[in-house]
Design a protein around this motif. Structure first.
Motif, PDB file in Angstrom:
ATOM      1  N   SER A 113     -18.091 -19.743  -5.943  1.00 33.97           N
ATOM      2  CA  SER A 113     -17.856 -21.187  -5.901  1.00 33.97           C
ATOM      3  C   SER A 113     -18.960 -22.024  -6.544  1.00 33.97           C
ATOM      4  O   SER A 113     -18.894 -23.239  -6.525  1.00 33.97           O
ATOM      5  N   GLY A 114     -19.965 -21.388  -7.106  1.00 37.87           N
ATOM      6  CA  GLY A 114     -21.080 -22.130  -7.698  1.00 37.87           C
ATOM      7  C   GLY A 114     -22.362 -21.379  -7.412  1.00 37.87           C
ATOM      8  O   GLY A 114     -22.381 -20.145  -7.395  1.00 37.87           O
ATOM      9  N   TRP A 115     -23.418 -22.096  -7.177  1.00 34.56           N
ATOM     10  CA  TRP A 115     -24.686 -21.458  -6.836  1.00 34.56           C
ATOM     11  C   TRP A 115     -24.715 -21.170  -5.343  1.00 34.56           C
ATOM     12  O   TRP A 115     -24.497 -22.066  -4.527  1.00 34.56           O
ATOM     13  N   PHE A 116     -25.006 -19.961  -4.990  1.00 32.81           N
ATOM     14  CA  PHE A 116     -25.123 -19.574  -3.578  1.00 32.81           C
ATOM     15  C   PHE A 116     -26.395 -18.742  -3.448  1.00 32.81           C
ATOM     16  O   PHE A 116     -26.475 -17.631  -3.955  1.00 32.81           O
ATOM     17  N   TYR A 117     -27.388 -19.329  -2.805  1.00 34.17           N
ATOM     18  CA  TYR A 117     -28.705 -18.723  -2.682  1.00 34.17           C
ATOM     19  C   TYR A 117     -28.986 -18.240  -1.275  1.00 34.17           C
ATOM     20  O   TYR A 117     -28.634 -18.916  -0.300  1.00 34.17           O
ATOM     21  N   GLY A 118     -29.693 -17.147  -1.184  1.00 31.43           N
ATOM     22  CA  GLY A 118     -30.334 -16.781   0.059  1.00 31.43           C
ATOM     23  C   GLY A 118     -31.659 -17.515   0.125  1.00 31.43           C
ATOM     24  O   GLY A 118     -32.346 -17.668  -0.888  1.00 31.43           O
ATOM     25  N   GLN A 141     -32.870 -16.959  -3.943  1.00 33.47           N
ATOM     26  CA  GLN A 141     -32.284 -15.983  -4.857  1.00 33.47           C
ATOM     27  C   GLN A 141     -30.933 -15.543  -4.332  1.00 33.47           C
ATOM     28  O   GLN A 141     -30.619 -15.729  -3.163  1.00 33.47           O
ATOM     29  N   GLN A 142     -30.151 -14.949  -5.228  1.00 31.37           N
ATOM     30  CA  GLN A 142     -28.864 -14.414  -4.810  1.00 31.37           C
ATOM     31  C   GLN A 142     -29.083 -13.298  -3.799  1.00 31.37           C
ATOM     32  O   GLN A 142     -30.049 -12.541  -3.896  1.00 31.37           O
ATOM     33  N   PHE A 143     -28.173 -13.223  -2.845  1.00 34.43           N
ATOM     34  CA  PHE A 143     -28.178 -12.077  -1.938  1.00 34.43           C
ATOM     35  C   PHE A 143     -27.760 -10.850  -2.736  1.00 34.43           C
ATOM     36  O   PHE A 143     -26.873 -10.922  -3.587  1.00 34.43           O
ATOM     37  N   THR A 144     -28.373  -9.716  -2.448  1.00 29.28           N
ATOM     38  CA  THR A 144     -28.024  -8.452  -3.087  1.00 29.28           C
ATOM     39  C   THR A 144     -27.428  -7.515  -2.035  1.00 29.28           C
ATOM     40  O   THR A 144     -27.411  -7.851  -0.838  1.00 29.28           O
ATOM     41  N   GLU A 145     -26.987  -6.342  -2.467  1.00 26.40           N
ATOM     42  CA  GLU A 145     -26.473  -5.359  -1.508  1.00 26.40           C
ATOM     43  C   GLU A 145     -27.512  -5.010  -0.451  1.00 26.40           C
ATOM     44  O   GLU A 145     -27.177  -4.804   0.708  1.00 26.40           O
ATOM     45  N   LEU A 185     -31.030 -29.025  -5.720  1.00 28.51           N
ATOM     46  CA  LEU A 185     -30.619 -30.298  -6.313  1.00 28.51           C
ATOM     47  C   LEU A 185     -31.442 -30.613  -7.563  1.00 28.51           C
ATOM     48  O   LEU A 185     -30.896 -31.109  -8.560  1.00 28.51           O
ATOM     49  N   ALA A 186     -32.734 -30.326  -7.539  1.00 28.66           N
ATOM     50  CA  ALA A 186     -33.572 -30.576  -8.713  1.00 28.66           C
ATOM     51  C   ALA A 186     -33.080 -29.758  -9.905  1.00 28.66           C
ATOM     52  O   ALA A 186     -33.054 -30.245 -11.043  1.00 28.66           O
ATOM     53  N   ARG A 187     -32.671 -28.543  -9.661  1.00 26.87           N
ATOM     54  CA  ARG A 187     -32.143 -27.677 -10.718  1.00 26.87           C
ATOM     55  C   ARG A 187     -30.779 -28.178 -11.204  1.00 26.87           C
ATOM     56  O   ARG A 187     -30.481 -28.152 -12.390  1.00 26.87           O
ATOM     57  N   GLY A 188     -29.939 -28.649 -10.294  1.00 31.61           N
ATOM     58  CA  GLY A 188     -28.601 -29.102 -10.655  1.00 31.61           C
ATOM     59  C   GLY A 188     -28.550 -30.479 -11.280  1.00 31.61           C
ATOM     60  O   GLY A 188     -27.558 -30.854 -11.911  1.00 31.61           O
ATOM     61  N   LYS A 189     -29.617 -31.229 -11.145  1.00 34.08           N
ATOM     62  CA  LYS A 189     -29.666 -32.614 -11.609  1.00 34.08           C
ATOM     63  C   LYS A 189     -29.267 -32.768 -13.086  1.00 34.08           C
ATOM     64  O   LYS A 189     -28.599 -33.722 -13.453  1.00 34.08           O
ATOM     65  N   ALA A 190     -29.665 -31.843 -13.912  1.00 32.11           N
ATOM     66  CA  ALA A 190     -29.361 -31.921 -15.343  1.00 32.11           C
ATOM     67  C   ALA A 190     -27.933 -31.493 -15.667  1.00 32.11           C
ATOM     68  O   ALA A 190     -27.465 -31.710 -16.783  1.00 32.11           O
ATOM     69  N   LEU A 191     -27.246 -30.905 -14.712  1.00 36.87           N
ATOM     70  CA  LEU A 191     -25.934 -30.320 -14.982  1.00 36.87           C
ATOM     71  C   LEU A 191     -24.764 -31.084 -14.378  1.00 36.87           C
ATOM     72  O   LEU A 191     -23.614 -30.760 -14.662  1.00 36.87           O
ATOM     73  N   MET A 249     -21.112 -23.973 -14.228  1.00 34.54           N
ATOM     74  CA  MET A 249     -22.536 -23.888 -13.948  1.00 34.54           C
ATOM     75  C   MET A 249     -23.071 -22.565 -14.498  1.00 34.54           C
ATOM     76  O   MET A 249     -22.345 -21.599 -14.636  1.00 34.54           O
ATOM     77  N   SER A 250     -24.335 -22.557 -14.749  1.00 36.39           N
ATOM     78  CA  SER A 250     -24.975 -21.360 -15.271  1.00 36.39           C
ATOM     79  C   SER A 250     -25.204 -20.347 -14.155  1.00 36.39           C
ATOM     80  O   SER A 250     -24.924 -20.602 -12.992  1.00 36.39           O
ATOM     81  N   ALA A 251     -25.732 -19.202 -14.542  1.00 39.36           N
ATOM     82  CA  ALA A 251     -26.051 -18.161 -13.564  1.00 39.36           C
ATOM     83  C   ALA A 251     -27.025 -18.711 -12.528  1.00 39.36           C
ATOM     84  O   ALA A 251     -27.711 -19.703 -12.764  1.00 39.36           O
ATOM     85  N   VAL A 252     -27.081 -18.048 -11.405  1.00 39.57           N
ATOM     86  CA  VAL A 252     -27.948 -18.482 -10.311  1.00 39.57           C
ATOM     87  C   VAL A 252     -29.390 -18.114 -10.652  1.00 39.57           C
ATOM     88  O   VAL A 252     -29.768 -16.945 -10.605  1.00 39.57           O
ATOM     89  N   PRO A 253     -30.187 -19.114 -11.029  1.00 35.65           N
ATOM     90  CA  PRO A 253     -31.574 -18.809 -11.380  1.00 35.65           C
ATOM     91  C   PRO A 253     -32.443 -18.648 -10.135  1.00 35.65           C
ATOM     92  O   PRO A 253     -32.213 -19.302  -9.119  1.00 35.65           O
ATOM     93  N   LEU A 254     -33.429 -17.782 -10.217  1.00 42.31           N
ATOM     94  CA  LEU A 254     -34.401 -17.635  -9.140  1.00 42.31           C
ATOM     95  C   LEU A 254     -35.185 -18.937  -9.033  1.00 42.31           C
ATOM     96  O   LEU A 254     -35.599 -19.506 -10.046  1.00 42.31           O
ATOM     97  N   LEU A 255     -35.370 -19.425  -7.816  1.00 38.36           N
ATOM     98  CA  LEU A 255     -36.155 -20.640  -7.584  1.00 38.36           C
ATOM     99  C   LEU A 255     -37.232 -20.348  -6.551  1.00 38.36           C
ATOM    100  O   LEU A 255     -37.006 -19.589  -5.604  1.00 38.36           O
ATOM    101  N   ARG A 256     -38.361 -20.977  -6.728  1.00 37.26           N
ATOM    102  CA  ARG A 256     -39.447 -20.851  -5.751  1.00 37.26           C
ATOM    103  C   ARG A 256     -39.914 -22.241  -5.356  1.00 37.26           C
ATOM    104  O   ARG A 256     -39.987 -23.140  -6.185  1.00 37.26           O
TER     105      ARG A 256
END
Length: 185
Positions: free
Chosen positions: A59-64, A15-19, A107-113, A1-8
């Motif tokens: 393990s894949g995309w993990f979003y906050g 978005q990814q959790f940061t420090e 899921l909408a983002r992952g649909k193409a992948l 899978m690609s990098a975790v893209p920001l989604l709104r």
């Protein structure tokens, strides 16, 4: 899978959790109610939360899930079969459609992948099954597993959504565990 893209979404930022989010992530993963139906025990220390976050992000995309700048929970989608969707929210955010909104965006983002995505829930947590149905996932089968590390028997319900137009069903859990189909799910 690609990098975790920001989604709104309409109400949320994913978005990814940061420090800087470490205290919020610790709050989510240490909350007893949030983690009741999840495979792990609530973490006890910020260091345990930091290690868990590192592992989950591999393990894949993990979003906050962020609402008005505040972390409300998380949503994830694994990068390999069974393309497992997962989510957890702090109790203050339950019952407001946030899990379905966040998971729908992922899921909408992952649909193409990927050809499909699966999700499972403990039969004793029907609210999670309601989220899966709201996402358009269909119930496929149930199976019993001795859940680790909690070492308790749990009946899981597997839901799946196919993006490739097929009517296939992920067989992995059915092959590993005794499985059955429940009525009135």
């Amino acid at each position: 899978m690609s990098a975790v893209p920001l989604l709104r979404t309409r109400r949320l930022t994913l978005q990814q959790f940061t420090e800087a989010d470490a205290p919020a992530f610790f709050e989510i993963m240490s909350d007893e109610r949030t983690n009741t139906f999840l495979p792990w025990y609530p973490v006890k220390t910020p260091d345990q939360a930091a290690k868990m976050l590192t592992d989950l992000q591999k393990s894949g995309w993990f979003y906050g899930i962020f609402l008005e700048g505040r972390a409300a929970g998380y949503v994830s989608l694994s990068g390999t079969a069974p393309y497992d969707l997962g989510y957890g929210l702090l109790p203050a955010y339950w019952g407001r459609g946030f899990a379905a909104e966040a998971a729908g965006a992922v899921l909408a983002r992952g649909k193409a992948l990927m050809p499909y995505a699966t999700a499972t829930h403990d039969r004793n947590n029907p609210a999670s099954g309601a989220v899966m149905k709201k996402l358009g996932m269909r119930y496929c089968y149930s199976y019993e597993e001795l859940w680790q590390p909690k070492n308790i028997p749990v009946v899981f319900r597997l839901y799946q959504i196919n993006f490739d137009g097929s009517d296939s069903v992920y067989p992995g859990y059915a092959e590993r565990y005794p499985h059955f189909v429940e009525r009135d799910v």
